[in-house]
Design an enzyme around this catalytic site. Structure first.
Site: not given
Lengths: 339, 329
Positions: A65, A134
């Protein structure tokens, strides 16, 4: 509109449609991220794109990322309009330097001489027991840091218009879509998010909130999933003879303080619903926007229905205990009356 | 590939300009900072990282670049900015925090952006890697000419983002070159304390790309190696990794006592100062006359004087302008 003219899309499909339409007219738009190619995005928001545009413009990336968000900044400064995906907003921890020290600051550091036209799409939200890495929203974390526009659609119509607007913006836009609104059956989708979406491209103004339900007794302000909780609570309150107005923020940065203030000036009461953590965040900002402007409009102390300041727990009963819901909003109204 | 006579003169001119610039900044930096050193005082407040001694890397690489090529640099960016052709007046004014600076005073010396020559730098170690890789991707996707070079220090290769970006450049076969300036020190931590291998060029094998280490802070050798890597990138053959040995003749920042340096190291480095060495070589090779070099030195000094004068005489940044240009106009 008659039922037969209706074209109901999920947020996922609306995002993909907006992206495809923009890619057809603007060759500088491309998409990169993890699993956004043949898989079509874990949340379906790039589905069908690789079939039409190929792997050059719909780029699956390594799990890197920092590199691909940083690369998007470089490509954006060099004339491209990248759309990148951070699969879960929770993953910001591995790449936040590229986001807030680079993407968000280069326009300022250059005195406006460079543009950073990029969209960072990222999924937010819990409610399906995915645990504490998450399931977060982190609205406040992103909205706090200057230099990024931040949007959070609650339905497919807004999602398409915001997506097109974000791709056409010369500043970086963080596009926070809620997993529970995506229309992915396996995530337990909120039906209210799947609405009529015109086929032709259109934009929604970034920085403009919407009054999605008019009322005169209390303003319930929220974004994303919170809007649906607010609308459900408003229905319950209506049955009790209480007229609740619901404001959908749509954009968190810029924040449409005028619409919030106008609504509270009318109703005199404010409940903020935020799936992000309670402290130092969106809910406090909304209340401050009202109180520091004109505290005299308030007939009661404002209330917050937000996620408590704990990591998001896994066990279903624990997570559901912490999440905002319509009952908690109605309870907040009741407490306001009792006070 | 050796530099032509013209290229040698260009390299020497930019090395001297860079050194004169750093000398001028160093002198002005201490104005208002004595007897008590307070970083916030004086016409140039804040941290200051000077590049004295590292000029060969900047000129050896940038001699092959045109304004359309992209460079990202580090917190120690002046030599690279000068070699890339960043407007010296605006750069000096930015370092002084003036209205006429590159960003009107919003960035400062670690955040110099000159869009006209595609130059940017950053204060975060290895942060320039991603944007340079992205610019290389942009050129490849648009079918436009140009390569992207990320200059980093030898400490940067131990950042995770460095590895991510190297892999991304390699897996997408981008026109990208990473140039590691190995000055031996990450602030006070010696290279051998921080890295398990002596040559970071060896790391190229991890990405299946060419890697080369150039010893001796030699502008000619750097020119040659950079020329090969850049030509390769221009030909669409993908990225390269270069590590150039260089010397940090300054402290990490102005005010650094450098007690961590072994005794005598600094004196030995000054004896190898690349600028007098290049002058000697130009004369020995017959590539320049004394008079030509004197002229280059005088012109470089005059150029720096003019930039400093421009900066000093420019208006201060307007405080309220701090609230503007957060987003694109």
């Amino acid at each position: 509109m008659t039922k037969s003219n209706e074209r109901k899309l999920t947020i996922a499909r609306a995002m993909a449609e907006a992206t495809a339409q923009e890619m057809r007219i603007d060759p500088s738009v491309f998409v990169m991220g993890e699993d956004i190619g043949p898989l079509g995005g874990v949340y379906g928001n790039t589905r069908g794109l690789i079939e039409e545009f190929g792997a050059e413009r719909i780029r699956d990336t390594p799990i890197s990322e920092t590199a691909f968000i940083g690369a998007a900044v470089g490509a954006a400064q060099d004339g491209m309009r990248p759309v990148v995906e951070l699969m879960f907003v929770d993953f910001f921890g591995v790449c936040f330097d590229a986001i807030y020290n680079l993407m968000a600051k280069n326009i300022y550091f250059s005195g406006g001489n460079v543009k950073v036209p990029m969209v960072l799409m990222t999924s937010t939200g819990g409610g399906y027991s995915d645990g504490g890495q998450h399931s977060q929203c982190l609205y406040g974390t992103f909205a706090h840091l200057p230099g990024m526009k931040v949007v959070a659609p609650s339905n497919a119509y807004d999602a398409k218009g915001l997506m097109t607007a974000a791709m056409r913006d010369d500043s970086p836009v963080v596009y926070m879509y809620h997993k529970g609104l995506q229309g992915m059956g396996w995530l337990g989708t909120e039906a209210g998010a799947t609405v009529h979406v015109p086929e032709e491209p259109y934009t929604l103004e970034i920085g403009k909130a919407k009054v999605v339900r008019e009322g005169k007794d209390v303003s319930i302000v929220s974004c994303g999933m919170g809007v649906h909780n607010a609308l459900k609570a408003a229905k319950t309150l209506e049955a009790q003879g209480v007229s609740a107005e619901v404001v959908d923020l749509v954009s968190l940065v810029p924040l449409d303080r005028d619409t919030i203030r106008a609504s509270v000036a009318k109703t005199g009461r404010l409940i903020v619903v935020d799936e992000d953590y309670m402290s130092y965040g969106l809910s406090g900002e909304i209340i401050a926007s009202v109180t520091e402007h004109d505290i005299s409009v308030l007939k009661a102390a404002p209330k917050r229905v937000a996620f408590p300041d704990v990591p998001i727990p896994f066990a279903r009963v624990m997570e559901q205990f912490c999440l905002p819901n319509p009952d908690k909003i109605v309870a907040a109204w009741d407490e306001m009356q009792a006070a | 590939m050796s530099p032509t006579r013209e290229e040698q003169h260009w390299m020497y001119r930019n090395m001297v300009t860079s050194r004169r610039f750093e000398e001028a900044i160093a002198k002005i930096y201490f104005e208002g900072k004595s007897p008590a050193f307070n970083m916030a005082n004086g016409p140039i407040p804040g941290e200051m990282h000077l590049s004295d001694g590292q000029e060969p890397v900047a000129v050896g690489v940038c001699a092959h670049l045109t304004p359309e090529d992209v460079v990202t640099a580090t917190h120690r960016p002046h030599h690279q900015a000068i070699a890339k052709g960043v407007d010296l007046d605006k750069m000096a004014a930015e370092i002084f925090g003036k209205k006429t600076g590159l960003s009107g005073g919003r960035g400062g010396h670690m955040h110099l952006f000159d869009d006209d020559v595609n130059f940017a730098c950053s204060g975060i170690i290895a942060q320039g890697m991603g944007p340079a890789v992205g610019a290389a991707l942009s050129r490849k996707m648009q079918g436009k000419p140009g390569v992207a070079v990320a200059f980093v220090g030898e400490g940067a290769v131990n950042q995770g983002g460095w590895h991510e970006a190297m892999n991304l450049a390699a897996v997408w076969n981008l026109p990208f070159i990473c140039v590691v300036e190995d000055n031996g020190w990450g602030i006070s931590v010696a290279k051998k304390t921080a890295s398990s291998i002596a040559s970071h060029a060896d790391r190229a094998a991890a990405y299946g790309i060419p890697g080369k280490r150039i010893e001796g802070n030699d502008p000619y050798a750097i020119f040659e190696a950079a020329g090969e890597a850049i030509a390769r990138a221009r030909a669409g053959e993908g990225p390269s990794l270069l590590e150039c040995e260089t010397y940090r003749l300054a402290g990490h920042f102005m005010g650094d006592a450098e007690a961590y340096r072994p005794k005598g190291e600094k004196d030995a480095l000054f004896e190898k100062d690349p600028i007098p060495k290049m002058r000697e070589r130009l004369l020995a090779d017959g590539a320049a006359s004394e008079a030509e070099l004197d002229t280059i030195e005088e012109e470089s000094a005059a150029r720096v004087d003019a930039a400093i004068k421009f900066a000093r005489e420019s208006d201060d940044a307007a405080p309220e302008d701090a609230l503007t240009r957060v987003f694109a106009a």
